[in-house]
Write an enzyme that holds these catalytic residues in place. Structure first.
Site, PDB file in Angstrom:
ATOM      1  N   ASP A 139       0.909  -1.142   0.000  1.00  0.00           N
ATOM      2  CA  ASP A 139       0.000   0.000   0.000  1.00  0.00           C
ATOM      3  C   ASP A 139       0.948   1.191   0.000  1.00  0.00           C
ATOM      4  O   ASP A 139       1.637   1.433   0.998  1.00  0.00           O
ATOM      5  CB  ASP A 139      -0.878   0.023   1.257  1.00  0.00           C
ATOM      6  CG  ASP A 139      -1.859   1.184   1.205  1.00  0.00           C
ATOM      7  OD1 ASP A 139      -1.414   2.333   1.044  1.00  0.00           O
ATOM      8  OD2 ASP A 139      -3.073   0.948   1.308  1.00  0.00           O
ATOM      9  N   HIS A 140       1.015   1.912  -1.102  1.00  0.00           N
ATOM     10  CA  HIS A 140       2.108   2.886  -1.206  1.00  0.00           C
ATOM     11  C   HIS A 140       2.009   3.995  -0.168  1.00  0.00           C
ATOM     12  O   HIS A 140       2.997   4.646   0.133  1.00  0.00           O
ATOM     13  CB  HIS A 140       2.252   3.423  -2.640  1.00  0.00           C
ATOM     14  CG  HIS A 140       1.292   4.518  -3.001  1.00  0.00           C
ATOM     15  ND1 HIS A 140       0.002   4.282  -3.371  1.00  0.00           N
ATOM     16  CD2 HIS A 140       1.444   5.860  -3.046  1.00  0.00           C
ATOM     17  CE1 HIS A 140      -0.596   5.436  -3.626  1.00  0.00           C
ATOM     18  NE2 HIS A 140       0.252   6.413  -3.449  1.00  0.00           N
TER      19      HIS A 140
ATOM     20  N   HIS B  46      -5.756   2.899   1.353  1.00  0.00           N
ATOM     21  CA  HIS B  46      -4.914   3.984   1.883  1.00  0.00           C
ATOM     22  C   HIS B  46      -5.507   4.644   3.133  1.00  0.00           C
ATOM     23  O   HIS B  46      -4.826   4.818   4.143  1.00  0.00           O
ATOM     24  CB  HIS B  46      -4.715   5.067   0.816  1.00  0.00           C
ATOM     25  CG  HIS B  46      -4.217   4.547  -0.497  1.00  0.00           C
ATOM     26  ND1 HIS B  46      -3.307   3.518  -0.596  1.00  0.00           N
ATOM     27  CD2 HIS B  46      -4.497   4.912  -1.774  1.00  0.00           C
ATOM     28  CE1 HIS B  46      -3.060   3.280  -1.871  1.00  0.00           C
ATOM     29  NE2 HIS B  46      -3.770   4.107  -2.614  1.00  0.00           N
TER      30      HIS B  46
HETATM   31  C1  BG6 Z   1      -3.817   5.404  -5.982  1.00  0.00           C
HETATM   32  C2  BG6 Z   1      -5.197   5.590  -6.509  1.00  0.00           C
HETATM   33  O1  BG6 Z   1      -3.727   4.219  -5.254  1.00  0.00           O
HETATM   34  O2  BG6 Z   1      -3.495   6.494  -5.139  1.00  0.00           O
HETATM   35  C3  BG6 Z   1      -5.330   6.900  -7.250  1.00  0.00           C
HETATM   36  O3  BG6 Z   1      -5.528   4.521  -7.380  1.00  0.00           O
HETATM   37  C4  BG6 Z   1      -4.849   8.044  -6.397  1.00  0.00           C
HETATM   38  O4  BG6 Z   1      -6.660   7.122  -7.686  1.00  0.00           O
HETATM   39  C5  BG6 Z   1      -3.498   7.751  -5.779  1.00  0.00           C
HETATM   40  O5  BG6 Z   1      -4.781   9.200  -7.206  1.00  0.00           O
HETATM   41  C6  BG6 Z   1      -3.123   8.810  -4.778  1.00  0.00           C
HETATM   42  O6  BG6 Z   1      -1.804   8.616  -4.375  1.00  0.00           O
HETATM   43  P1  BG6 Z   1      -0.890   9.832  -3.951  1.00  0.00           P
HETATM   44  O7  BG6 Z   1       0.399   9.198  -3.558  1.00  0.00           O
HETATM   45  O8  BG6 Z   1      -0.782  10.743  -5.138  1.00  0.00           O
HETATM   46  O9  BG6 Z   1      -1.597  10.511  -2.808  1.00  0.00           O
END
Ligand code: BG6
Length: 476
Positions: free
Chosen positions: A172-173, A235
């Protein structure tokens, strides 16, 4: 500190994620001296291509996705030299033997499945059958990890048929984001907050992940997901868990993940009445419905939820969550709003808001503590709110260098540290909770409320807090 030498196989090596994130992140780790000489990256994809052609395409990807100031000819060359390529037909037999021949027996071995989730199970099986998977090798997968509980269980079953849970790295990034990890440091390395971190002192918590972009170019995927599946189930759930969990006994994978799981399991079932769905309309630019195939789509590009955690720490303190596309700005923050003092000795001041701790995740990463002070001047004992503000950039000066989430996560895979990765039971518990609401939405005749792009979301979201006598923080 360099990690051990490794062979990292990236399936889907010519795809967007590999070019945009994984390889640029590895490049940066190489430049930082963390990727050792003995590291090798083996791209695997369907296209027939020579090693040289693949290396050339990676050079181009680096030019596109790594700022010029971070690129030196020498590091780019050294990095590209460690890259190899094999054409693999993941659903057939082609290329597996060749891939086998490229892997070394005595280094860390990891397989990054940067491919459509429908291929996760097939590749896991092929890795096992072809003897490429060893008891120590690691497999990395990323969302969407299922579409609902049943599909998540099916996926977990496919992965665990061939790999132990200790070998599976579910990304989960958000967990790789520096400021998200800082949330744990803030809570568990400071004596100040923990005694106040409960329903007795905290009125409510607001978690906001606002985005200014829409779903351009991703309509096909997004319309089947919506904000709930795309952002909340993963997230935002992780942010909620890190904010609400009990202190783990140790900063170790299962200690931390056990505590997160307990939070998810303590969530009250959520019903439609405690939710607001929105969909951005066109207004000068294309609206949501113009980005997707179904002109009647009821998929939400915005969601706001009132969530209750039924345990001793949080009973009675709601967590309000919201996320949406095409909002005024890109902003992610966790706002912990404290209760008022039990008895005020000062004259009433109508606009008093009380203490709040704001943890800003992006952009402008930092922390603000909202304090009350005396309004200066002879006008009597008037009070006002002021921010005690700290941005990490100011506090850390030259040392402020926020690595991309993938830099941290890929290196953790090589190190064998699963703390920042989701365990299978966590993912399933999050789906179980999400599914019930998705089913209610599906049965509901209501459409998401439309909202103007560039604003703060649908009006009903304001009402969700107003009815509790609260209000959302502004999205500036
Ligand atoms: C992704 C989603 O996991 O996370 C996207 O699929 C979203 O829709 C993105 O824009 C948001 O990530 P970050 O790191 O830009 O906040």
């Amino acid at each position: 500190i360099p990690v051990d030498p490794f062979d990292l196989v990236i399936f889907g090596a010519t795809g967007d994620l590999a070019r945009r994130k994984i390889l640029p992140s590895l490049y940066r780790r190489r430049q930082a001296g963390q990727m050792p000489e003995g590291a090798r990256v083996i791209g695997a994809a369907r296209s027939k291509m020579t090693r040289t052609a693949y290396q050339k395409s990676i050079r181009e990807a680096l030019e596109e996705f790594v700022p010029e100031a971070e690129r030196t000819a020498a590091t780019v060359k050294a990095f590209v030299d460690c890259i190899d390529y094999v054409a693999v037909d993941v659903t057939g037999d082609g290329g597996w033997q060749e891939l086998c021949g490229k892997l070394r027996p005595d280094v860390v071995r990891a397989f990054y499945l940067s491919v459509a989730p429908s291929l996760f199970g097939t590749i896991a099986e092929k890795l096992a059958e072809s003897g490429l998977a060893t008891p120590d090798s690691r497999i990395v997968v990323e969302k969407p990890l299922g579409h609902d509980l049943a599909s998540a269980q099916e996926l977990n079953a496919k992965l665990t048929r061939h790999f132990d849970e200790q070998q599976i790295y579910r990304i989960d990034h958000y967990l790789g984001k520096e400021t998200v990890q800082n949330l744990m440091a803030l809570r568990f390395a400071n004596a100040l907050f923990e005694p106040l971190w409960n329903a007795q002192h905290i009125d409510h918590v607001q978690i906001t992940v606002a985005e200014s972009i829409g779903v351009e170019g991703r309509g096909g995927y997004y319309d089947k997901s919506g904000a709930m599946r795309d952002m909340v189930q993963n997230h935002i759930m992780q942010l909620l868990c890190l904010t609400a969990m009990e202190p783990p006994a140790r900063f170790e994978p299962d200690s931390v993940r056990d505590e997160k799981l307990k939070v998810i399991r303590a969530l009250d079932p959520i019903h439609v009445d405690d939710t607001v769905r929105g969909q951005y309309r066109g207004n000068g630019s294309a609206g949501y419905l113009e980005h997707v195939e179904n002109p009647d789509s009821k998929t939400e590009s915005y969601v706001a939820l009132k969530v209750q955690i039924s345990n001793w720490r949080w009973a009675g303190t709601p967590f309000y969550l919201r996320t949406g596309k095409k909002l005024r700005s890109r902003l992610s923050e966790i706002a912990v709003i404290f209760k008022e003092v039990p008895h005020s000795i000062f004259p009433e001041v109508s606009n008093r808001k009380g203490n709040a701790l704001i943890i800003r995740l992006q952009p402008d990463e930092g922390i603000t503590l909202r304090m009350t002070i005396k309004d200066p001047g002879p006008g009597g004992m008037r009070l006002r709110e002021v921010p005690l503000d700290m941005t990490f950039a100011d506090a850390l000066g030259d040392e402020f260098d926020i690595p991309d989430a993938y830099e941290r996560l890929v290196m953790d895979v090589i190190r064998g540290n699963q703390t920042l990765f989701m365990r299978g039971d966590e993912v399933e518990a999050a789906w179980a909770w999400t599914d019930a609401l998705l089913a209610e939405w599906q049965d509901s005749p209501d459409r998401p409320q439309s909202y103007d792009p560039g604003g703060s979301g649908p009006d009903d979201a304001l009402a969700l807090l107003h009815r509790d006598g609260r209000r959302w923080r502004d999205i500036p």
